[in-house]
Scaffold this active site. Structure first.
Site, mmCIF file in Angstrom:
data_model
loop_
_atom_site.group_PDB
_atom_site.id
_atom_site.type_symbol
_atom_site.label_atom_id
_atom_site.label_comp_id
_atom_site.label_asym_id
_atom_site.label_seq_id
_atom_site.Cartn_x
_atom_site.Cartn_y
_atom_site.Cartn_z
ATOM 1 N N ARG A 90 34.544 9.497 22.452
ATOM 2 C CA ARG A 90 35.934 9.190 22.817
ATOM 3 C C ARG A 90 36.881 9.139 21.637
ATOM 4 O O ARG A 90 38.094 8.979 21.802
ATOM 5 C CB ARG A 90 35.981 7.877 23.592
ATOM 6 C CG ARG A 90 35.291 8.077 24.917
ATOM 7 C CD ARG A 90 35.379 6.921 25.830
ATOM 8 N NE ARG A 90 34.389 7.133 26.875
ATOM 9 C CZ ARG A 90 34.093 6.268 27.816
ATOM 10 N NH1 ARG A 90 34.707 5.113 27.836
ATOM 11 N NH2 ARG A 90 33.196 6.548 28.718
ATOM 12 N N PRO B 97 30.463 -0.711 21.548
ATOM 13 C CA PRO B 97 29.794 -1.596 20.601
ATOM 14 C C PRO B 97 30.518 -2.930 20.488
ATOM 15 O O PRO B 97 31.694 -2.983 20.141
ATOM 16 C CB PRO B 97 29.878 -0.842 19.274
ATOM 17 C CG PRO B 97 30.238 0.553 19.636
ATOM 18 C CD PRO B 97 31.011 0.461 20.905
ATOM 19 N N GLU B 98 29.839 -3.985 20.784
ATOM 20 C CA GLU B 98 30.363 -5.322 20.530
ATOM 21 C C GLU B 98 29.835 -5.723 19.159
ATOM 22 O O GLU B 98 29.045 -5.007 18.549
ATOM 23 C CB GLU B 98 29.876 -6.293 21.621
ATOM 24 C CG GLU B 98 30.432 -5.977 22.994
ATOM 25 C CD GLU B 98 31.450 -7.018 23.466
ATOM 26 O OE1 GLU B 98 31.818 -7.911 22.686
ATOM 27 O OE2 GLU B 98 31.882 -6.933 24.635
ATOM 28 N N HIS C 46 30.060 16.016 19.481
ATOM 29 C CA HIS C 46 30.693 14.768 19.051
ATOM 30 C C HIS C 46 30.087 14.148 17.792
ATOM 31 O O HIS C 46 30.358 13.003 17.480
ATOM 32 C CB HIS C 46 30.713 13.715 20.170
ATOM 33 C CG HIS C 46 31.317 14.212 21.442
ATOM 34 N ND1 HIS C 46 32.589 14.744 21.502
ATOM 35 C CD2 HIS C 46 30.816 14.281 22.695
ATOM 36 C CE1 HIS C 46 32.837 15.099 22.750
ATOM 37 N NE2 HIS C 46 31.785 14.841 23.494
ATOM 38 N N ARG D 33 49.340 -21.116 23.256
ATOM 39 C CA ARG D 33 49.074 -19.920 24.061
ATOM 40 C C ARG D 33 48.899 -20.249 25.539
ATOM 41 O O ARG D 33 47.953 -20.927 25.925
ATOM 42 C CB ARG D 33 47.820 -19.203 23.532
ATOM 43 C CG ARG D 33 47.868 -18.897 22.029
ATOM 44 C CD ARG D 33 48.852 -17.800 21.688
ATOM 45 N NE ARG D 33 48.467 -16.540 22.256
ATOM 46 C CZ ARG D 33 47.738 -15.626 21.605
ATOM 47 N NH1 ARG D 33 47.357 -15.831 20.370
ATOM 48 N NH2 ARG D 33 47.425 -14.488 22.192
#
Length: 272
Positions: free
Chosen positions: A110, A2-3, A91, A153
């Site tokens: 998962r 899921p984004e 699950h 960065r």
DNA sequence: CGAACCTCCTGCGGGC
DNA sequence: TGCCCGCAGGAGGTTC
């Protein structure tokens, strides 16, 4: 996987059915998630759900005693509403029975997901939420903010936009997509990007996430009868997962490499 | 602080 | 057809 758009779509799907409902029963069938499911979750029986919101990829559920549920779908998690009588699937780790004869199920093969019960108070002070960057669709997400984060960065720009302290909700798929859209090669050190390019990237991140939410919204007609996974995979991705296939813009073969432990896709001609 | 790497877990696809 | 292996990934944690 899921984004952010999928989380948003999930929230919009379940919200109308959860808001105002009273919790009748909670069954924890598997407590071993990324963190153990809070033992106090069972104490929520009898409470009412007073509000739902999203922050980054977290769903925050406010209860009538001012405590909160903090939910994350991880890699493979989903939330779904069904009848309480429906047979449990493998699950289906959690089941919350509501006063409206519906049951909320948390499904996560998962088990990278999270389902926590936070004590009464401000949930944004929780350590998982208190150092998050701006929402990509908020007015706070500006080129100036991104430029400031990029200054120090030297890591590949793709890695940096996936850092939730910089901006939230940019997952592996949308990082590649947004960089393609802005013509920037994922390996470019963030600190090397010019202002105009950063501005373009800011807009691209916003657009990619916005349009995906729209897609999720149109695909998902009735959350009640869906399988819990919004049809967001049906959307056409421009580079992600397309290694070796022709770029949709120029026909050049899409490249793939691993960056920061994650597979990354780009067009060597369109992205410099 | 930044960067690189590790970890959790199961399903799936490739190779034979 | 079946089995083994390795990969995939969100994101916090660890180490240097």
């Amino acid at each position: 996987m899921p984004e952010l758009p999928e989380v948003e779509t999930t929230l919009r799907g379940i919200q109308p059915h959860l808001q105002g409902a009273t919790i009748r029963e909670i069954a924890v069938r598997e407590q071993r998630l990324r963190e153990p499911v809070s033992p106090t979750l069972a104490d929520c029986t009898g409470l009412r759900i007073t509000g739902l919101k999203r922050r980054a990829k977290y769903i925050i559920c406010e209860l009538s005693d001012h405590s909160h549920w903090l939910i994350h779908l991880g890699m493979s998690g989903s939330l779904r509403l069904c009848k309480p009588s429906e047979v449990f699937k493998k699950h289906d780790h959690l089941a919350v029975t509501l006063s409206n004869r519906l049951q909320l199920r948390f499904h996560d093969p998962r088990r990278f997901g999270i389902f926590l019960h936070l004590p009464a108070g401000d949930p944004t002070e929780h350590k998982l939420l208190n150092s998050l960057g701006p929402e990509p669709l908020s007015p706070e997400f500006t080129p100036a903010v991104l430029a400031r984060a990029f200054r120090t960065r030297n890591a590949p720009v793709k890695t940096v936009i996936m850092d939730s302290k910089v901006v939230v909700g940019v997952g592996n798929i949308y990082a590649s997509e947004a960089l393609f859209r802005s013509g920037i090669r994922p390996q470019t050190p963030a600190s090397k990007l010019t202002k105009p390019r950063i501005a373009k990237l800011t807009a691209a991140i916003r657009t990619v996430i916005e349009s995906s939410i729209l897609q999720g919204g149109t695909t998902l007609r009735d959350f009640l009868h869906s399988d819990g996974s919004p049809g967001y995979f049906s959307q056409s991705l421009t580079v992600y997962g397309r290694a070796g296939e022709p770029c949709r813009t120029c026909g050049t073969a899409i490249q793939q490499a691993v960056l920061g432990q994650r597979s990354t896709f780009w067009c060597p001609k369109c992205q410099r």
